[in-house]
Motif scaffolding. Structure first.
Motif, short mmCIF file in Angstrom:
data_model
loop_
_atom_site.label_atom_id
_atom_site.label_comp_id
_atom_site.label_asym_id
_atom_site.label_seq_id
_atom_site.Cartn_x
_atom_site.Cartn_y
_atom_site.Cartn_z
N VAL A 293 -41.64 -6.19 -15.23
CA VAL A 293 -40.43 -5.58 -14.69
C VAL A 293 -40.78 -4.63 -13.55
O VAL A 293 -40.19 -4.68 -12.47
CB VAL A 293 -39.66 -4.84 -15.80
CG1 VAL A 293 -38.48 -4.06 -15.20
CG2 VAL A 293 -39.17 -5.81 -16.87
N ALA A 294 -41.76 -3.76 -13.79
CA ALA A 294 -42.18 -2.82 -12.75
C ALA A 294 -42.80 -3.55 -11.57
O ALA A 294 -42.53 -3.21 -10.40
CB ALA A 294 -43.18 -1.81 -13.33
N VAL B 71 -42.40 -6.72 -10.47
CA VAL B 71 -41.45 -7.49 -9.67
C VAL B 71 -40.51 -6.55 -8.91
O VAL B 71 -40.17 -6.80 -7.74
CB VAL B 71 -40.65 -8.45 -10.57
CG1 VAL B 71 -39.49 -9.08 -9.80
CG2 VAL B 71 -41.57 -9.54 -11.12
N THR B 72 -40.10 -5.46 -9.54
CA THR B 72 -39.25 -4.48 -8.85
C THR B 72 -39.96 -3.94 -7.61
O THR B 72 -39.37 -3.80 -6.53
CB THR B 72 -38.88 -3.33 -9.80
OG1 THR B 72 -38.17 -3.87 -10.92
CG2 THR B 72 -38.01 -2.31 -9.09
N ARG B 73 -41.25 -3.62 -7.76
CA ARG B 73 -42.03 -3.13 -6.62
C ARG B 73 -42.17 -4.20 -5.55
O ARG B 73 -42.09 -3.92 -4.35
CB ARG B 73 -43.41 -2.67 -7.09
CG ARG B 73 -44.23 -1.99 -6.01
CD ARG B 73 -43.58 -0.68 -5.60
NE ARG B 73 -44.27 -0.07 -4.48
CZ ARG B 73 -43.96 1.11 -3.98
NH1 ARG B 73 -42.97 1.80 -4.48
NH2 ARG B 73 -44.64 1.61 -2.96
N ARG C 232 -40.11 -6.65 -4.80
CA ARG C 232 -38.86 -6.78 -4.03
C ARG C 232 -38.66 -5.58 -3.10
O ARG C 232 -38.13 -5.74 -2.00
CB ARG C 232 -37.70 -6.95 -5.00
CG ARG C 232 -37.75 -8.29 -5.75
CD ARG C 232 -36.43 -8.62 -6.44
NE ARG C 232 -36.46 -10.00 -6.91
CZ ARG C 232 -36.41 -10.37 -8.18
NH1 ARG C 232 -36.33 -9.45 -9.13
NH2 ARG C 232 -36.43 -11.65 -8.51
N ALA C 233 -39.07 -4.41 -3.54
CA ALA C 233 -38.93 -3.23 -2.68
C ALA C 233 -39.82 -3.33 -1.44
O ALA C 233 -39.43 -2.88 -0.36
CB ALA C 233 -39.27 -1.98 -3.48
N TRP D 268 -49.20 -2.12 -9.29
CA TRP D 268 -48.02 -2.12 -10.14
C TRP D 268 -47.96 -3.34 -11.07
O TRP D 268 -47.03 -3.45 -11.89
CB TRP D 268 -46.75 -2.09 -9.29
CG TRP D 268 -46.46 -0.75 -8.71
CD1 TRP D 268 -47.02 -0.18 -7.61
CD2 TRP D 268 -45.51 0.20 -9.20
NE1 TRP D 268 -46.49 1.06 -7.37
CE2 TRP D 268 -45.55 1.33 -8.34
CE3 TRP D 268 -44.62 0.22 -10.28
CZ2 TRP D 268 -44.75 2.45 -8.52
CZ3 TRP D 268 -43.81 1.35 -10.46
CH2 TRP D 268 -43.89 2.44 -9.60
N SER E 273 -34.91 -15.11 -10.29
CA SER E 273 -34.41 -13.93 -10.99
C SER E 273 -35.32 -13.45 -12.11
O SER E 273 -35.27 -12.29 -12.48
CB SER E 273 -33.02 -14.23 -11.56
OG SER E 273 -33.07 -15.33 -12.47
N PHE F 118 -38.49 -12.16 -14.39
CA PHE F 118 -39.62 -11.27 -14.16
C PHE F 118 -40.90 -12.02 -14.51
O PHE F 118 -41.09 -12.47 -15.64
CB PHE F 118 -39.49 -10.01 -15.02
CG PHE F 118 -38.36 -9.12 -14.56
CD1 PHE F 118 -38.50 -8.37 -13.40
CD2 PHE F 118 -37.17 -9.05 -15.27
CE1 PHE F 118 -37.46 -7.55 -12.97
CE2 PHE F 118 -36.14 -8.23 -14.85
CZ PHE F 118 -36.28 -7.48 -13.68
#
Length: 319
Positions: free
Chosen positions: A6-7, A9-11, A13-14, A77, A273, A275
């Motif tokens: 989760v962390a 993939v979020t990073r 995309r950012a 990450w 979509s 993770f």
């Protein structure tokens, strides 16, 4: 998927915002001078160390160093599998460091007052595999021995050409095995490498990397005696890159085609979509494509700039 993905993939995309993008790249490419182009980059994700007065090569290396920094952040990450994928995708930086190390060894000891290594090696951090040991080698044969004992494997020789080719073959095989959805990129890139080495440069591949390359391309392709036979023997995963390229002298056209395919695939992977590895791999792909095109745009600016309406797809391969 766990919290690590989760962390991660979020990073990933950012970090998509760390690209200059098509319009920014066109602006750089249309700059009438290199200094104008560098001023355009002063407020961009590539601004660190990109200052007026540097040479085109120094500016391009600064862009690469910015890319590496973003990849190091991204890898930090990730859970283990994600970090391994980023490391495999970033293998070119360790190859570059090793090539410069070989040049330094060939040049011999520096005289006092002549400065250190130029350019300095890329700072790989956790993306390194064997660089710490390679940096301490004192002879080409010792460097080859370190490579042989590492994940890179034996390059098949200790000359600059053998090490460069051997490491790139090894990187392609590792990309195919360590990166989800990476086999198509790896096989096609390896086909371009072998085609250039054998049928453009006219340099026979050493037996060790040739056997390794056959794992992705097949023994018929690697052992082909002509470019036509080589192209016809390629598996589907690699053959698409050389479609309609009937002469080895035209292989330069495949470079932009490969990067365009990586961009398309990267966008699709990043849109997924769930993770897991695909969005991370997609983010790395898009960051790498953007940096490649930005380096090409800087080259155009250093030659007086190109038309502002050039398709961005060709800006990474200036003539």
């Amino acid at each position: 998927m766990g919290a690590g993905w989760v962390a991660g993939v979020t990073r990933a995309r950012a970090l998509r915002t760390r690209c200059l993008g098509a319009e920014g790249i066109r602006e750089v490419a249309a700059s009438p001078t290199l200094d104008d182009a560098l001023r355009s980059l002063s407020a961009s994700p590539y601004r660190h160390d990109v200052t007026p007065g540097v040479t085109p090569a120094e500016a391009q290396r600064a862009v690469s160093a910015a890319l590496l920094w973003h990849l190091r952040i991204l890898a930090g990450w990730q859970p283990a599998a994600g970090a391994d994928a980023v490391r495999a995708l970033a293998a070119g930086f360790e190859i570059s460091n090793t090539e410069h190390r070989l040049r330094a060894l060939a040049a011999g000891p520096r005289r006092p007052g002549t400065g250190g290594l130029h350019p300095p090696p890329y700072r790989l951090g956790a993306l390194a595999t064997a660089w710490t040991r390679l940096a301490r080698t004192r002879t080409p044969s010792e460097l080859r021995a370190v490579l042989t004992a590492s994940v890179w494997g034996d390059p098949g020789g200790d000359s600059a050409a053998a090490v460069a080719t051997g490491m790139r073959v090894s990187a392609a095989v590792r990309l195919a095995t360590a990166v989800p959805d990476g086999e198509r990129w790896a096989a096609a890139r390896l086909a371009l490498l072998v085609g250039r080495e054998v049928f453009v440069v006219g340099r026979r591949m050493p037996d060790v990397p040739a056997r390794r390359a056959a794992r992705l391309l097949g023994s018929r392709a690697v052992g082909a005696g002509s470019y036509t036979d080589f192209r016809q023997a390629l598996p589907a995963a690699a053959g698409w890159l050389l479609k309609d390229i009937d002469e080895a002298a035209d292989l330069w056209r495949a470079e932009a085609r490969w990067w365009n395919a990586v961009e398309r695939d990267g966008r699709e992977l990043l849109r997924r979509s769930r993770f897991g590895p695909p969005p991370v791999v997609g983010a790395v792909a898009l960051l790498c494509v953007d940096a490649w095109r930005t380096r090409g745009a800087l080259e155009l600016a250093s030659r007086g700039g190109g038309p502002g309406d050039w398709p961005v797809e060709v800006l990474g391969a200036p003539g």
